[in-house]
Design an enzyme around this catalytic site. Structure first.
Site, PDB file in Angstrom:
ATOM      1  N   PHE A  12       5.884  -2.014  -0.502  1.00 43.77           N
ATOM      2  CA  PHE A  12       6.407  -1.494  -1.751  1.00 43.77           C
ATOM      3  C   PHE A  12       6.553   0.224  -1.930  1.00 43.77           C
ATOM      4  O   PHE A  12       7.262   0.538  -2.914  1.00 43.77           O
ATOM      5  CB  PHE A  12       5.236  -1.776  -2.911  1.00 43.77           C
ATOM      6  CG  PHE A  12       4.069  -0.691  -2.959  1.00 43.77           C
ATOM      7  CD1 PHE A  12       4.066   0.636  -3.609  1.00 43.77           C
ATOM      8  CD2 PHE A  12       2.702  -0.738  -2.148  1.00 43.77           C
ATOM      9  CE1 PHE A  12       3.185   1.337  -3.530  1.00 43.77           C
ATOM     10  CE2 PHE A  12       1.831   0.222  -2.043  1.00 43.77           C
ATOM     11  CZ  PHE A  12       2.156   1.433  -2.926  1.00 43.77           C
ATOM     12  N   LYS A  52      12.796  -9.877   3.358  1.00 43.76           N
ATOM     13  CA  LYS A  52      11.804 -10.365   2.233  1.00 43.76           C
ATOM     14  C   LYS A  52      11.172  -8.819   1.672  1.00 43.76           C
ATOM     15  O   LYS A  52      10.027  -8.170   2.317  1.00 43.76           O
ATOM     16  CB  LYS A  52      10.614 -10.965   3.183  1.00 43.76           C
ATOM     17  CG  LYS A  52      10.073 -12.049   2.146  1.00 43.76           C
ATOM     18  CD  LYS A  52       9.238 -11.615   1.160  1.00 43.76           C
ATOM     19  CE  LYS A  52       7.806 -10.556   1.512  1.00 43.76           C
ATOM     20  NZ  LYS A  52       7.180 -10.036   0.297  1.00 43.76           N
ATOM     21  N   GLU A 105       6.900  -7.597  -3.178  1.00 39.70           N
ATOM     22  CA  GLU A 105       6.973  -8.449  -4.466  1.00 39.70           C
ATOM     23  C   GLU A 105       6.744  -7.146  -5.537  1.00 39.70           C
ATOM     24  O   GLU A 105       6.944  -7.864  -6.734  1.00 39.70           O
ATOM     25  CB  GLU A 105       6.238  -9.612  -4.670  1.00 39.70           C
ATOM     26  CG  GLU A 105       4.672  -9.369  -4.245  1.00 39.70           C
ATOM     27  CD  GLU A 105       4.447  -9.322  -2.781  1.00 39.70           C
ATOM     28  OE1 GLU A 105       4.890  -8.969  -1.731  1.00 39.70           O
ATOM     29  OE2 GLU A 105       3.515 -10.193  -2.547  1.00 39.70           O
ATOM     30  N   ARG A 106       6.187  -6.107  -5.449  1.00 37.17           N
ATOM     31  CA  ARG A 106       5.743  -5.202  -6.388  1.00 37.17           C
ATOM     32  C   ARG A 106       7.248  -4.400  -6.971  1.00 37.17           C
ATOM     33  O   ARG A 106       7.209  -4.205  -8.071  1.00 37.17           O
ATOM     34  CB  ARG A 106       5.256  -4.084  -5.995  1.00 37.17           C
ATOM     35  CG  ARG A 106       3.792  -4.632  -4.953  1.00 37.17           C
ATOM     36  CD  ARG A 106       2.566  -4.190  -5.415  1.00 37.17           C
ATOM     37  NE  ARG A 106       1.388  -4.549  -4.472  1.00 37.17           N
ATOM     38  CZ  ARG A 106       1.015  -6.059  -4.586  1.00 37.17           C
ATOM     39  NH1 ARG A 106       1.574  -6.837  -5.702  1.00 37.17           N
ATOM     40  NH2 ARG A 106       0.157  -6.544  -3.818  1.00 37.17           N
ATOM     41  N   SER A 136       0.549  -2.756   5.672  1.00 38.76           N
ATOM     42  CA  SER A 136      -0.557  -2.264   5.942  1.00 38.76           C
ATOM     43  C   SER A 136      -0.991  -2.829   7.356  1.00 38.76           C
ATOM     44  O   SER A 136      -0.478  -3.871   7.966  1.00 38.76           O
ATOM     45  CB  SER A 136      -1.594  -2.800   5.142  1.00 38.76           C
ATOM     46  OG  SER A 136      -1.623  -4.154   4.744  1.00 38.76           O
ATOM     47  N   CYS A 188       3.146   6.661   3.935  1.00 41.10           N
ATOM     48  CA  CYS A 188       2.442   6.395   5.391  1.00 41.10           C
ATOM     49  C   CYS A 188       2.281   7.884   6.041  1.00 41.10           C
ATOM     50  O   CYS A 188       1.763   7.785   7.035  1.00 41.10           O
ATOM     51  CB  CYS A 188       3.087   5.489   5.993  1.00 41.10           C
ATOM     52  SG  CYS A 188       4.938   5.958   6.632  1.00 41.10           S
ATOM     53  N   GLU A 231      -8.046   3.950   5.112  1.00 44.10           N
ATOM     54  CA  GLU A 231      -6.557   4.536   4.432  1.00 44.10           C
ATOM     55  C   GLU A 231      -6.923   4.469   2.701  1.00 44.10           C
ATOM     56  O   GLU A 231      -7.060   3.183   2.224  1.00 44.10           O
ATOM     57  CB  GLU A 231      -5.272   3.682   4.722  1.00 44.10           C
ATOM     58  CG  GLU A 231      -4.055   4.321   4.146  1.00 44.10           C
ATOM     59  CD  GLU A 231      -2.816   3.330   4.644  1.00 44.10           C
ATOM     60  OE1 GLU A 231      -3.131   2.243   4.610  1.00 44.10           O
ATOM     61  OE2 GLU A 231      -1.782   4.037   5.049  1.00 44.10           O
TER      62      GLU A 231
HETATM   63  P1  NAD Z   1       1.257  -4.787   2.549  1.00 47.97           P
HETATM   64  O1  NAD Z   1       0.851  -4.820   3.927  1.00 47.97           O
HETATM   65  O2  NAD Z   1       0.518  -5.241   1.457  1.00 47.97           O
HETATM   66  O3  NAD Z   1       2.605  -5.365   2.080  1.00 47.97           O
HETATM   67  C1  NAD Z   1       3.526  -5.455   3.105  1.00 47.97           C
HETATM   68  C2  NAD Z   1       4.723  -6.716   3.155  1.00 47.97           C
HETATM   69  O4  NAD Z   1       3.937  -7.551   3.833  1.00 47.97           O
HETATM   70  C3  NAD Z   1       5.043  -7.209   1.699  1.00 47.97           C
HETATM   71  O5  NAD Z   1       6.484  -7.643   1.693  1.00 47.97           O
HETATM   72  C4  NAD Z   1       4.310  -8.190   1.262  1.00 47.97           C
HETATM   73  O6  NAD Z   1       4.671  -9.479   0.275  1.00 47.97           O
HETATM   74  C5  NAD Z   1       3.639  -8.906   2.749  1.00 47.97           C
HETATM   75  N1  NAD Z   1       2.309  -9.516   2.748  1.00 47.97           N
HETATM   76  C6  NAD Z   1       1.087  -9.060   2.039  1.00 47.97           C
HETATM   77  N2  NAD Z   1       0.318  -9.562   2.236  1.00 47.97           N
HETATM   78  C7  NAD Z   1       0.474 -10.549   3.318  1.00 47.97           C
HETATM   79  C8  NAD Z   1      -0.189 -11.522   3.797  1.00 47.97           C
HETATM   80  N3  NAD Z   1      -1.466 -11.784   3.772  1.00 47.97           N
HETATM   81  N4  NAD Z   1       0.337 -12.377   4.692  1.00 47.97           N
HETATM   82  C9  NAD Z   1       1.611 -12.302   4.830  1.00 47.97           C
HETATM   83  N5  NAD Z   1       2.639 -11.185   4.302  1.00 47.97           N
HETATM   84  C10 NAD Z   1       1.856 -10.536   3.360  1.00 47.97           C
HETATM   85  O7  NAD Z   1       1.715  -3.210   2.393  1.00 47.97           O
HETATM   86  P2  NAD Z   1       2.103  -2.625   0.891  1.00 47.97           P
HETATM   87  O8  NAD Z   1       0.998  -2.347   0.249  1.00 47.97           O
HETATM   88  O9  NAD Z   1       3.135  -2.910   0.421  1.00 47.97           O
HETATM   89  O10 NAD Z   1       2.536  -0.813   1.432  1.00 47.97           O
HETATM   90  C11 NAD Z   1       1.637   0.007   1.730  1.00 47.97           C
HETATM   91  C12 NAD Z   1       1.295   0.049   3.381  1.00 47.97           C
HETATM   92  O11 NAD Z   1       2.321   0.179   4.042  1.00 47.97           O
HETATM   93  C13 NAD Z   1       0.195   1.203   3.748  1.00 47.97           C
HETATM   94  O12 NAD Z   1      -0.630   0.745   4.374  1.00 47.97           O
HETATM   95  C14 NAD Z   1       1.356   2.347   4.309  1.00 47.97           C
HETATM   96  O13 NAD Z   1       0.550   3.018   5.176  1.00 47.97           O
HETATM   97  C15 NAD Z   1       2.044   1.184   5.042  1.00 47.97           C
HETATM   98  N6  NAD Z   1       3.281   1.709   5.297  1.00 47.97           N
HETATM   99  C16 NAD Z   1       3.470   1.870   6.777  1.00 47.97           C
HETATM  100  C17 NAD Z   1       4.658   2.628   7.135  1.00 47.97           C
HETATM  101  C18 NAD Z   1       4.787   3.036   8.707  1.00 47.97           C
HETATM  102  O14 NAD Z   1       6.194   3.470   8.880  1.00 47.97           O
HETATM  103  N7  NAD Z   1       4.017   2.886   9.310  1.00 47.97           N
HETATM  104  C19 NAD Z   1       5.523   2.743   6.293  1.00 47.97           C
HETATM  105  C20 NAD Z   1       5.386   2.810   5.016  1.00 47.97           C
HETATM  106  C21 NAD Z   1       4.166   2.143   4.367  1.00 47.97           C
END
Ligand code: NAD
Length: 499
Positions: free
Chosen positions: A149, A173, A176-177, A226, A281, A384
């Protein structure tokens, strides 16, 4: 209530699952739209159609594919303000920050215009008598991008640009937020000349992600989010024979040496710690001043700066420093972690827990927090937080400071503030972290370098954007050709040196 659906075969396509996710206005707490969540059958149908569209797209000259990117650049620039507004409205970040989100994605699309050069193979003339050898970079077929998101323009653009210009079809994909900007980008790509079906935006949650991971046509998965999900996706995609690169969470340390310019360091910490409400991140979440004197002076400089921060909705003007966090659950998690910090003995120097904004009491705003005397055993150090919370860990020496960053499980980014070149060089050389800033707080590499963390911040062996993206989204085929003599001499039964 506004409904948001999918983008399939070049048109907005209503979902059929009957399942929806709420899309909030984080500034008011209200639900502003509901988003269709795809079923496995919907996902599989989108992939099948993408596989058909990919055949012609993959055979299109690279310079023609690059021209689509050229036009895409123009269209993103044309619609920059519209994209940024839609982004702020769903994510909550300030308007200038939303434009930065689009801009850092746009720069990767600009880099993709160089595809004809980047996709050139290798050639050895006369590798043996009458024998030439050449390697080609070919698209993988259908690939998938799963995005978070916090950068709803930048990260989808990091995925779709290189994947598409390399000749692949992509299933995106998005989070969804905040799903609207990826859909707007898909429409702009169509206007830029991308054939229908080559980019399919399928909205969904875990069900759609699992359908991607188990779909046999999808050859590669690029994920950002994450760490627990990154690891899960990496393992399941790899077990299913797919190429995977999965980028996870972070806990970025900034070391402040006694010789640093402390005003510069404090300003950097304010921007990198509290900008975008800490939902980056590459945010700095841990400040590590070296020596008690440095720590005392740093805290003294940070407090008045934090107290001046302007927190508000993006509609309140461009002087707002940061907006709300993305959901109520995110806000509650941040405040829960702050409470563990207090309970475990950290000193809460700036307490944002009672923050409330008149007229926006139901919005997901979190006041700025500053902790001092945090220790490595505390939850606020280990986890985090992804909110406007900066933790200070006091180190007695440079060695202690660098060890803290090296021993942490995350390895996305880090920074050092010093005037000493020898210390800076030693830090850059020894640190086991993917992206390093020297007197630069958020060292996000530009489009023509690559972006990626180490340790639990990244799974897979290639980074995002830059030359690595072109390696990730293509596979190498090497041809050995002999014309025309020698073939008539009969079969060869042993490996033969070509000399
Ligand atoms: P998230 O992991 O909750 O979601 C990311 C994606 O995974 C979304 O599209 C979501 O629909 C999907 N998802 C969520 N739960 C899932 C599950 N149980 N099974 C399968 N798919 C699932 O992350 P977020 O809250 O959207 O984003 C924030 C996180 O992303 C933070 O931890 C941040 O540090 C990280 N981030 C990392 C980078 C990087 O380059 N390392 C860049 C941006 C964000």
């Amino acid at each position: 209530m506004k409904e948001i659906h999918h983008w399939i075969d070049g048109k907005e396509t209503k979902g059929t699952s009957g399942r929806f996710a709420d899309v909030f206005n984080p500034a008011t707490g209200e639900v502003q739209a509901r988003l269709s969540l795809a079923t496995k059958a919907e996902l599989d149908a989108a992939v099948e159609s993408a596989a058909k569209a990919q055949v012609k797209w993959g055979a299109t000259n690279p310079q023609r594919r690059a021209r689509v990117m050229m036009k895409f650049v123009d269209l993103i620039n044309r619609d920059m303000d519209k994209l940024a507004e839609a982004l702020s409205a769903e994510h909550g970040k300030t308007f200038p920050d939303a434009k930065g989100d689009v801009q850092r994605g746009l720069e990767v699309i600009e880099f993709c215009i160089g595809a004809p050069h980047l996709l050139k193979g290798e050639f050895t003339d006369s590798a043996g008598p009458g024998i030439d050898m050449y390697s080609m970079r070919q698209p993988l077929g259908v690939v998938a991008g799963i995005t978070p998101f916090n950068f709803p323009a930048m990260i989808p653009l990091w995925k779709m640009g290189p994947a598409l210009v390399c000749g692949n079809a992509m299933i995106l994909k998005p989070s969804e937020r905040d799903p609207s900007v990826p859909l707007m980008l898909a429409k702009l790509l169509q206007e830029a000349g991308l054939p229908d079906g080559v980019l399919q935006v399928v909205n969904g949650d875990k069900d759609s992600v699992d359908a991607i991971l188990d779909n046999e046509t999808i050859q590669a998965v690029g994920f950002v989010g994450s760490t627990p999900i990154a690891q899960y996706i990496y393992e399941r995609a790899s077990a299913n024979g797919k190429r995977a690169q999965c980028f996870g969470g972070a806990k970025n340390h900034m070391i402040i040496m006694p010789d640093a310019d402390l005003d510069q360091a404090a300003d950097a910490l304010i921007g990198a710690g509290y900008g975008a409400a800490g939902e980056r991140c590459m945010a700095i979440s841990v400040a590590v001043p070296v020596g008690e004197k440095t720590a005392d002076a740093l805290i003294e400089k940070l407090v008045p700066r934090i107290e001046k921060l302007k927190v508000g909705p993006w509609t309140a003007g461009n002087d707002v420093d940061y907006g709300p966090v993305v959901t109520k659950a995110a806000k509650e998690n941040i405040l829960r972690l702050v409470q563990t910090g207090v309970d475990q003995g950290a000193e809460l120097v700036v307490d944002g827990r009672d923050f409330s904004l008149q007229g926006y009491e139901d919005g997901f705003f979190v006041g700025p927090h500053l902790f001092d005397r945090v220790t490595p055993d505390m939850d606020i150090y280990k986890q985090e937080i992804f909110g406007p919370v900066l933790s200070t860990v006091r180190a007695g020496s440079y060695e202690e400071a660098i060890s803290l960053a090296m021993d942490h499980e995350y390895g996305n980014g880090t920074a050092i503030y010093t005037r000493d070149g020898d210390t800076a060089r030693d830090f850059a050389s020894r640190i086991n972290i993917g992206m390093v800033g020297i007197n630069v707080p958020i060292p996000v590499p530009l489009a023509y370098h690559t972006f990626g963390g180490w340790k639990k911040s990244g799974f897979g062996d290639l980074n995002q954007h830059g030359p690595d993206a072109f390696r990730f989204y293509t596979r190498t085929k090497t041809v050995t050709a002999r014309w025309p003599s020698g073939i008539k001499e009969g079969g060869e039964f042993n490996f033969k040196a070509m000399d």
